[in-house]
Design a protein around this motif. Structure first.
Motif, PDB file in Angstrom:
ATOM      1  N   VAL A  30       0.837  -1.200   0.000  1.00 11.45           N
ATOM      2  CA  VAL A  30       0.000   0.000   0.000  1.00 11.45           C
ATOM      3  C   VAL A  30       0.876   1.256   0.000  1.00 11.45           C
ATOM      4  CG1 VAL A  30      -1.680   1.321   1.330  1.00 11.45           C
ATOM      5  CG2 VAL A  30      -1.961  -1.149   1.065  1.00 11.45           C
ATOM      6  N   ALA A  31       1.949   1.233   0.777  1.00 13.15           N
ATOM      7  CA  ALA A  31       2.831   2.402   0.828  1.00 13.15           C
ATOM      8  C   ALA A  31       3.384   2.726  -0.560  1.00 13.15           C
ATOM      9  CB  ALA A  31       3.977   2.149   1.809  1.00 13.15           C
ATOM     10  N   ALA A  32       3.680   1.680  -1.333  1.00 15.92           N
ATOM     11  CA  ALA A  32       4.273   1.887  -2.666  1.00 15.92           C
ATOM     12  C   ALA A  32       3.305   2.569  -3.623  1.00 15.92           C
ATOM     13  CB  ALA A  32       4.728   0.545  -3.243  1.00 15.92           C
ATOM     14  N   LEU A  33       2.006   2.542  -3.301  1.00 15.91           N
ATOM     15  CA  LEU A  33       1.026   3.170  -4.184  1.00 15.91           C
ATOM     16  C   LEU A  33       1.015   4.686  -4.031  1.00 15.91           C
ATOM     17  CD1 LEU A  33      -1.898   0.628  -3.734  1.00 15.91           C
ATOM     18  CD2 LEU A  33      -0.515   0.963  -5.788  1.00 15.91           C
ATOM     19  N   GLY A  34       1.589   5.181  -2.929  1.00 21.83           N
ATOM     20  CA  GLY A  34       1.709   6.629  -2.746  1.00 21.83           C
ATOM     21  C   GLY A  34       0.395   7.359  -2.532  1.00 21.83           C
ATOM     22  N   VAL A  35      -0.592   6.692  -1.916  1.00 20.01           N
ATOM     23  CA  VAL A  35      -1.866   7.363  -1.623  1.00 20.01           C
ATOM     24  C   VAL A  35      -1.891   7.840  -0.170  1.00 20.01           C
ATOM     25  CG1 VAL A  35      -3.281   6.221  -3.353  1.00 20.01           C
ATOM     26  CG2 VAL A  35      -2.826   5.087  -1.169  1.00 20.01           C
ATOM     27  N   GLY A  36      -2.857   8.707   0.157  1.00 22.17           N
ATOM     28  CA  GLY A  36      -2.970   9.197   1.530  1.00 22.17           C
ATOM     29  C   GLY A  36      -3.483   8.118   2.468  1.00 22.17           C
ATOM     30  N   ASP A  37      -3.294   8.319   3.757  1.00 22.96           N
ATOM     31  CA  ASP A  37      -3.798   7.396   4.791  1.00 22.96           C
ATOM     32  C   ASP A  37      -3.383   5.946   4.572  1.00 22.96           C
ATOM     33  OD1 ASP A  37      -5.243   9.266   6.364  1.00 22.96           O
ATOM     34  OD2 ASP A  37      -6.856   9.255   4.862  1.00 22.96           O
ATOM     35  N   PRO A  38      -2.122   5.677   4.290  1.00 21.73           N
ATOM     36  CA  PRO A  38      -1.743   4.283   4.003  1.00 21.73           C
ATOM     37  C   PRO A  38      -2.015   3.335   5.166  1.00 21.73           C
ATOM     38  CG  PRO A  38       0.222   5.650   4.280  1.00 21.73           C
ATOM     39  CD  PRO A  38      -0.957   6.579   4.205  1.00 21.73           C
ATOM     40  N   GLU A  39      -1.816   3.775   6.413  1.00 26.80           N
ATOM     41  CA  GLU A  39      -2.034   2.862   7.548  1.00 26.80           C
ATOM     42  C   GLU A  39      -3.502   2.478   7.665  1.00 26.80           C
ATOM     43  OE1 GLU A  39      -0.411   5.780   8.001  1.00 26.80           O
ATOM     44  OE2 GLU A  39       1.674   5.191   8.420  1.00 26.80           O
ATOM     45  N   LEU A  40      -4.385   3.473   7.527  1.00 25.25           N
ATOM     46  CA  LEU A  40      -5.812   3.156   7.600  1.00 25.25           C
ATOM     47  C   LEU A  40      -6.206   2.249   6.442  1.00 25.25           C
ATOM     48  CD1 LEU A  40      -8.565   3.545   8.959  1.00 25.25           C
ATOM     49  CD2 LEU A  40      -8.924   5.559   7.515  1.00 25.25           C
ATOM     50  N   ARG A  41      -5.703   2.536   5.262  1.00 23.79           N
ATOM     51  CA  ARG A  41      -6.024   1.712   4.093  1.00 23.79           C
ATOM     52  C   ARG A  41      -5.604   0.255   4.301  1.00 23.79           C
ATOM     53  NH1 ARG A  41      -7.407   4.642  -0.513  1.00 23.79           N
ATOM     54  NH2 ARG A  41      -7.145   6.888  -0.276  1.00 23.79           N
ATOM     55  N   VAL A  42      -4.468   0.064   4.922  1.00 23.28           N
ATOM     56  CA  VAL A  42      -4.001  -1.306   5.172  1.00 23.28           C
ATOM     57  C   VAL A  42      -4.998  -2.054   6.055  1.00 23.28           C
ATOM     58  CG1 VAL A  42      -2.265  -2.648   6.415  1.00 23.28           C
ATOM     59  CG2 VAL A  42      -1.544  -0.909   4.789  1.00 23.28           C
ATOM     60  N   THR A  43      -5.535  -1.378   7.064  1.00 22.54           N
ATOM     61  CA  THR A  43      -6.486  -2.069   7.949  1.00 22.54           C
ATOM     62  C   THR A  43      -7.835  -2.282   7.258  1.00 22.54           C
ATOM     63  OG1 THR A  43      -7.120   0.030   9.009  1.00 22.54           O
ATOM     64  CG2 THR A  43      -5.390  -1.264  10.073  1.00 22.54           C
ATOM     65  N   LEU A  44      -8.252  -1.344   6.404  1.00 22.87           N
ATOM     66  CA  LEU A  44      -9.492  -1.556   5.652  1.00 22.87           C
ATOM     67  C   LEU A  44      -9.340  -2.769   4.741  1.00 22.87           C
ATOM     68  CD1 LEU A  44     -10.310   2.136   4.567  1.00 22.87           C
ATOM     69  CD2 LEU A  44     -11.171   0.890   6.550  1.00 22.87           C
ATOM     70  N   PHE A  59     -11.642  -3.520  -3.030  1.00 18.48           N
ATOM     71  CA  PHE A  59     -10.184  -3.397  -2.916  1.00 18.48           C
ATOM     72  C   PHE A  59      -9.701  -2.121  -3.619  1.00 18.48           C
ATOM     73  CE2 PHE A  59     -10.179  -8.303  -2.767  1.00 18.48           C
ATOM     74  CZ  PHE A  59     -10.278  -8.292  -1.388  1.00 18.48           C
ATOM     75  N   GLN A  60     -10.293  -1.832  -4.783  1.00 18.51           N
ATOM     76  CA  GLN A  60      -9.911  -0.626  -5.528  1.00 18.51           C
ATOM     77  C   GLN A  60     -10.089   0.630  -4.661  1.00 18.51           C
ATOM     78  OE1 GLN A  60      -8.604  -0.345  -8.465  1.00 18.51           O
ATOM     79  NE2 GLN A  60      -8.916   1.809  -8.993  1.00 18.51           N
ATOM     80  N   ARG A  61     -11.225   0.704  -3.985  1.00 16.12           N
ATOM     81  CA  ARG A  61     -11.461   1.883  -3.131  1.00 16.12           C
ATOM     82  C   ARG A  61     -10.466   1.924  -1.976  1.00 16.12           C
ATOM     83  NH1 ARG A  61     -15.102   2.259   0.363  1.00 16.12           N
ATOM     84  NH2 ARG A  61     -14.920   4.430   1.022  1.00 16.12           N
ATOM     85  N   TYR A  62     -10.301   0.811  -1.284  1.00 18.24           N
ATOM     86  CA  TYR A  62      -9.412   0.799  -0.120  1.00 18.24           C
ATOM     87  C   TYR A  62      -7.971   1.082  -0.529  1.00 18.24           C
ATOM     88  CZ  TYR A  62     -13.336  -1.400   2.361  1.00 18.24           C
ATOM     89  OH  TYR A  62     -14.567  -1.674   2.910  1.00 18.24           O
ATOM     90  N   LEU A  63      -7.584   0.668  -1.752  1.00 16.48           N
ATOM     91  CA  LEU A  63      -6.197   0.822  -2.175  1.00 16.48           C
ATOM     92  C   LEU A  63      -5.907   2.217  -2.711  1.00 16.48           C
ATOM     93  CD1 LEU A  63      -5.633  -2.639  -3.897  1.00 16.48           C
ATOM     94  CD2 LEU A  63      -4.265  -1.731  -2.008  1.00 16.48           C
ATOM     95  N   VAL A  64      -6.740   2.732  -3.599  1.00 12.94           N
ATOM     96  CA  VAL A  64      -6.328   3.957  -4.301  1.00 12.94           C
ATOM     97  C   VAL A  64      -7.367   5.061  -4.381  1.00 12.94           C
ATOM     98  CG1 VAL A  64      -4.604   2.769  -5.728  1.00 12.94           C
ATOM     99  CG2 VAL A  64      -6.946   2.946  -6.548  1.00 12.94           C
ATOM    100  N   GLU A  65      -8.619   4.793  -4.048  1.00 12.48           N
ATOM    101  CA  GLU A  65      -9.622   5.843  -4.227  1.00 12.48           C
ATOM    102  C   GLU A  65      -9.848   6.626  -2.932  1.00 12.48           C
ATOM    103  OE1 GLU A  65     -13.118   4.265  -6.078  1.00 12.48           O
ATOM    104  OE2 GLU A  65     -11.978   3.497  -7.792  1.00 12.48           O
ATOM    105  N   PRO A  66     -10.495   7.788  -3.055  1.00 20.49           N
ATOM    106  CA  PRO A  66     -10.794   8.576  -1.840  1.00 20.49           C
ATOM    107  C   PRO A  66     -11.637   7.751  -0.874  1.00 20.49           C
ATOM    108  CG  PRO A  66     -11.234   9.877  -3.826  1.00 20.49           C
ATOM    109  CD  PRO A  66     -10.955   8.469  -4.284  1.00 20.49           C
ATOM    110  N   LEU A  67     -11.409   7.948   0.421  1.00 20.75           N
ATOM    111  CA  LEU A  67     -12.053   7.120   1.434  1.00 20.75           C
ATOM    112  C   LEU A  67     -13.322   7.730   2.028  1.00 20.75           C
ATOM    113  CD1 LEU A  67      -9.031   5.617   3.388  1.00 20.75           C
ATOM    114  CD2 LEU A  67     -10.511   4.515   1.701  1.00 20.75           C
ATOM    115  N   GLY A  68     -13.654   8.941   1.651  1.00 23.14           N
ATOM    116  CA  GLY A  68     -14.854   9.577   2.211  1.00 23.14           C
ATOM    117  C   GLY A  68     -16.096   8.830   1.795  1.00 23.14           C
ATOM    118  N   PRO A  69     -17.238   9.185   2.366  1.00 20.69           N
ATOM    119  CA  PRO A  69     -18.494   8.495   2.069  1.00 20.69           C
ATOM    120  C   PRO A  69     -18.990   8.823   0.654  1.00 20.69           C
ATOM    121  CG  PRO A  69     -18.889  10.376   3.495  1.00 20.69           C
ATOM    122  CD  PRO A  69     -17.400  10.298   3.305  1.00 20.69           C
TER     123      PRO A  69
END
Lengths: 198, 198
Positions: A138-152, A188-198
């Motif tokens: 996930v870190a290699a993707l360079g998106v925001g909130d990588p730690e939260l994304r990993v848990t999602l 997975f697409q959302r959790y990995l690279v898309e915005p996380l808002g509702p």
């Protein structure tokens, strides 16, 4: 189980490999607490002291035994290569290719059972799955909130593995690979690279 | 724990309630296999035979003890009322409202641990969560593939509960409710009412 047909590490198929194979089977069948060093040693036809000599304490043996066929360094380039909008699908197909293979499935099922009933194993799984495997990818993707994304991502990955492979809940357990990919890739697409808002 | 402040079923706070309370605690702390009828009886200060008289075999006691504060008949109207495009968010807030409450959280955590380590408990959880709770709610939405949707929803619900509440994995465990709703509502929305293709 010890047919020697896996083809991994030819020439090192001695007691060390037998111990790992026996440990994988014991952890898968009995969970972390239920798999004793003594029983693993008996299955592998070695002295328990040899297990300690090779691997140290049980925790280290566990980590060695459930070693995935691939690690975070392999997932990162897989996710980063190819169209960004298909990142979730690449991850879904990669994840399923591991679990559809009976050998890692047995190890991983045991690992998951252990993680849920044993605090020490849970910490190791967090370390193994989230920090070592998914974290770097996930870190290699360079998106925001990588730690939260990993848990999602971890929450959906574990839930999918549990229902399809460990608890074998229908119709998910028998659904075709394409159906499963189609259902989970957008998540997975959302959790990995898309915005996380509702 | 037995403060009698829950206000549920006033006037029936006798041995039956004490048994249920003791069973909830034992199942949460020790899982299904580890919670013996004898120990539950001792905690509740009743004869073990009384537990059998009220509830029958251990399985029935388990189902009674982990009874959710709300059932599928309550979720269905909640999901069906209000804007269709906010179905996932309504489900997310409802689900979280249950788990954020310490009392059901303890029962549910024990239930989840049991389900993963005990085949009999797993079958009961499938029955309870997927067939009795989520099944009717999804069916009421009138979308295609309701059985598959129930398992997709279940996989994310169980994974979220495991990571946030049972294994307490950060940063998901400490994330604000709004962050968690924002992250998971679109997933629930897709599994509940949107097309499932890639």
């Amino acid at each position: 189980m010890r047919t020697g047909k896996t083809g991994r590490r030819p020439g090192r198929s001695g007691s060390r490999e037998r111990i790992l194979e026996a440990a994988r089977q014991r952890f898968a069948d009995h969970g972390y607490d239920g798999a004793s060093i003594r029983a693993i040693a008996a299955d592998a036809d070695v002295d328990p002291a040899l297990i300690h000599h090779y691997f140290g304490p049980k925790q280290r043996l566990f980590v060695a035994a459930v070693e995935l066929p691939i690690d975070g360094r392999d997932i990162a380039p897989l996710l980063s290569s190819g169209p960004r909008e298909e990142t979730g699908e690449r991850f879904a197909r990669f994840f399923l290719s591991i679990w559809e293979d009976p050998r890692p499935r047995a190890s991983l099922s045991g690992m998951l059972r252990s993680a849920i009933t044993d605090a020490g194993a849970a910490a190791m799984i967090r370390e193994l799955l989230l920090v070592r495997i998914l974290g770097p990818a996930v870190a290699a993707l360079g998106v925001g909130d990588p730690e939260l994304r990993v848990t999602l991502l971890g929450s959906q990955v574990i839930g999918l593995a549990l229902l399809r492979y460990v608890l074998v809940v229908e119709p998910l357990a028998s659904a075709s690979l394409d159906t499963v990919v189609g259902a989970f890739a957008p998540t997975f697409q959302r959790y990995l690279v898309e915005p996380l808002g509702p």
